[in-house]
Design a protein around this motif. Sequence first.
Motif, PDB file in Angstrom:
ATOM      1  N   PRO A 146      48.493  43.021  48.519  1.00 39.77           N
ATOM      2  CA  PRO A 146      47.492  42.135  49.267  1.00 39.77           C
ATOM      3  C   PRO A 146      47.007  40.930  48.360  1.00 39.77           C
ATOM      4  O   PRO A 146      46.208  40.360  48.609  1.00 39.77           O
ATOM      5  N   THR A 147      47.937  40.625  47.511  1.00 38.83           N
ATOM      6  CA  THR A 147      47.706  39.392  46.583  1.00 38.83           C
ATOM      7  C   THR A 147      47.578  38.189  47.228  1.00 38.83           C
ATOM      8  O   THR A 147      48.196  37.745  48.232  1.00 38.83           O
ATOM      9  N   GLY A 148      46.406  37.652  46.920  1.00 34.15           N
ATOM     10  CA  GLY A 148      46.087  36.321  47.655  1.00 34.15           C
ATOM     11  C   GLY A 148      45.309  36.346  48.932  1.00 34.15           C
ATOM     12  O   GLY A 148      44.918  35.538  49.401  1.00 34.15           O
ATOM     13  N   GLU A 149      45.302  37.614  49.251  1.00 33.71           N
ATOM     14  CA  GLU A 149      44.511  37.818  50.692  1.00 33.71           C
ATOM     15  C   GLU A 149      43.107  37.799  50.471  1.00 33.71           C
ATOM     16  O   GLU A 149      42.485  38.383  49.333  1.00 33.71           O
ATOM     17  N   THR A 150      42.180  37.124  50.957  1.00 30.76           N
ATOM     18  CA  THR A 150      40.848  37.042  51.103  1.00 30.76           C
ATOM     19  C   THR A 150      40.216  38.518  51.172  1.00 30.76           C
ATOM     20  O   THR A 150      40.463  39.304  52.041  1.00 30.76           O
ATOM     21  N   GLY A 151      38.989  38.665  50.434  1.00 26.27           N
ATOM     22  CA  GLY A 151      38.250  39.854  50.814  1.00 26.27           C
ATOM     23  C   GLY A 151      39.007  41.171  50.137  1.00 26.27           C
ATOM     24  O   GLY A 151      38.851  42.404  50.635  1.00 26.27           O
ATOM     25  N   VAL A 152      39.748  41.150  49.118  1.00 31.97           N
ATOM     26  CA  VAL A 152      40.519  42.143  48.415  1.00 31.97           C
ATOM     27  C   VAL A 152      40.000  42.265  47.067  1.00 31.97           C
ATOM     28  O   VAL A 152      39.987  40.972  46.196  1.00 31.97           O
ATOM     29  N   LEU A 167      34.029  49.380  38.693  1.00 33.28           N
ATOM     30  CA  LEU A 167      34.803  47.978  39.140  1.00 33.28           C
ATOM     31  C   LEU A 167      35.169  47.632  40.435  1.00 33.28           C
ATOM     32  O   LEU A 167      35.003  46.501  40.759  1.00 33.28           O
ATOM     33  N   ALA A 168      35.398  48.660  41.168  1.00 33.03           N
ATOM     34  CA  ALA A 168      35.523  48.207  42.660  1.00 33.03           C
ATOM     35  C   ALA A 168      33.894  47.907  43.321  1.00 33.03           C
ATOM     36  O   ALA A 168      34.250  46.899  44.124  1.00 33.03           O
ATOM     37  N   CYS A 169      32.941  48.343  42.895  1.00 36.07           N
ATOM     38  CA  CYS A 169      31.766  48.171  43.379  1.00 36.07           C
ATOM     39  C   CYS A 169      31.311  46.717  42.899  1.00 36.07           C
ATOM     40  O   CYS A 169      30.713  45.825  43.582  1.00 36.07           O
ATOM     41  N   GLU A 170      31.762  46.431  41.630  1.00 37.59           N
ATOM     42  CA  GLU A 170      31.565  44.994  41.075  1.00 37.59           C
ATOM     43  C   GLU A 170      32.154  43.995  41.636  1.00 37.59           C
ATOM     44  O   GLU A 170      31.809  42.858  41.883  1.00 37.59           O
ATOM     45  N   GLY A 174      31.034  40.559  45.111  1.00 41.62           N
ATOM     46  CA  GLY A 174      31.603  38.877  45.177  1.00 41.62           C
ATOM     47  C   GLY A 174      32.223  38.772  46.436  1.00 41.62           C
ATOM     48  O   GLY A 174      32.667  37.587  46.612  1.00 41.62           O
ATOM     49  N   VAL A 175      32.482  39.771  47.183  1.00 39.37           N
ATOM     50  CA  VAL A 175      33.175  39.452  48.452  1.00 39.37           C
ATOM     51  C   VAL A 175      32.390  39.016  49.584  1.00 39.37           C
ATOM     52  O   VAL A 175      31.324  39.319  49.906  1.00 39.37           O
ATOM     53  N   ALA A 176      33.066  37.626  49.967  1.00 35.54           N
ATOM     54  CA  ALA A 176      32.259  37.095  51.176  1.00 35.54           C
ATOM     55  C   ALA A 176      32.727  37.592  52.521  1.00 35.54           C
ATOM     56  O   ALA A 176      34.063  37.891  52.556  1.00 35.54           O
ATOM     57  N   TYR A 182      28.074  40.888  51.147  1.00 35.22           N
ATOM     58  CA  TYR A 182      28.201  42.239  50.939  1.00 35.22           C
ATOM     59  C   TYR A 182      27.549  42.407  49.289  1.00 35.22           C
ATOM     60  O   TYR A 182      28.115  41.779  48.395  1.00 35.22           O
ATOM     61  N   HIS A 183      26.585  43.401  49.134  1.00 34.93           N
ATOM     62  CA  HIS A 183      26.260  43.683  47.976  1.00 34.93           C
ATOM     63  C   HIS A 183      26.352  45.029  47.622  1.00 34.93           C
ATOM     64  O   HIS A 183      25.677  45.961  48.107  1.00 34.93           O
TER      65      HIS A 183
END
Length: 185
Positions: A146-152, A167-170, A174-176, A182-183
């Motif tokens: 999913p390189t370059g896809e948003t929300g990944v 790392l995943a939660c961090e 930042g995912v819009a 989302y936090h």
Amino acid sequence: MNLEKKVLPLAVIVMGVSGCGKSSVGERIAARNGMPFVEGDQLHPAANVEKMAQGIPLTDEDRLPWLDRIGEEIKTALNASRGLVVSCSALKRSYRDRLRQAAGGRLAFVFLEGSRELLLSRMQARQGHFMPASLLDSQLQTLEPPTGETGVVTVAIDMALDDMVALACEGLRGVAVKGGDYHAG
């Protein structure tokens, strides 16, 4: 008057090929954020499980009803204003786009990425799973990263489980998403 930005629930798909740790990471992300977890493999039609257990790779036609079941789980959770974490290989962009559409845009992906050697050693070490190690190469050939896809959020699997989850939660913080942010905890 104090107006806080409304945070909408978000669904998270923990994705990658077999053996990358989708279930373990997904369960911990869900627990850390007070969200339910759904093991995507349990939503496969019995025919798919039998096919994989026999070492036969799934086709797009095999996967579409499964992806639609996952999409329905996501849609149901989001319509009830609940977040959800699901493990799902989501190997192709078309599969991820199908899931994004079901979620109305409120979907993020955690892509678990690792070397063939590490994935193979993990698959060979696990017991009681229907997916044989012989199918790893077909999954790697099918995978469209999913390189370059948003929300990944991409997380390497060559570290401790707790570090992968952190790392995943961090990254998810930042995912819009559509209509809000989302936090993750």
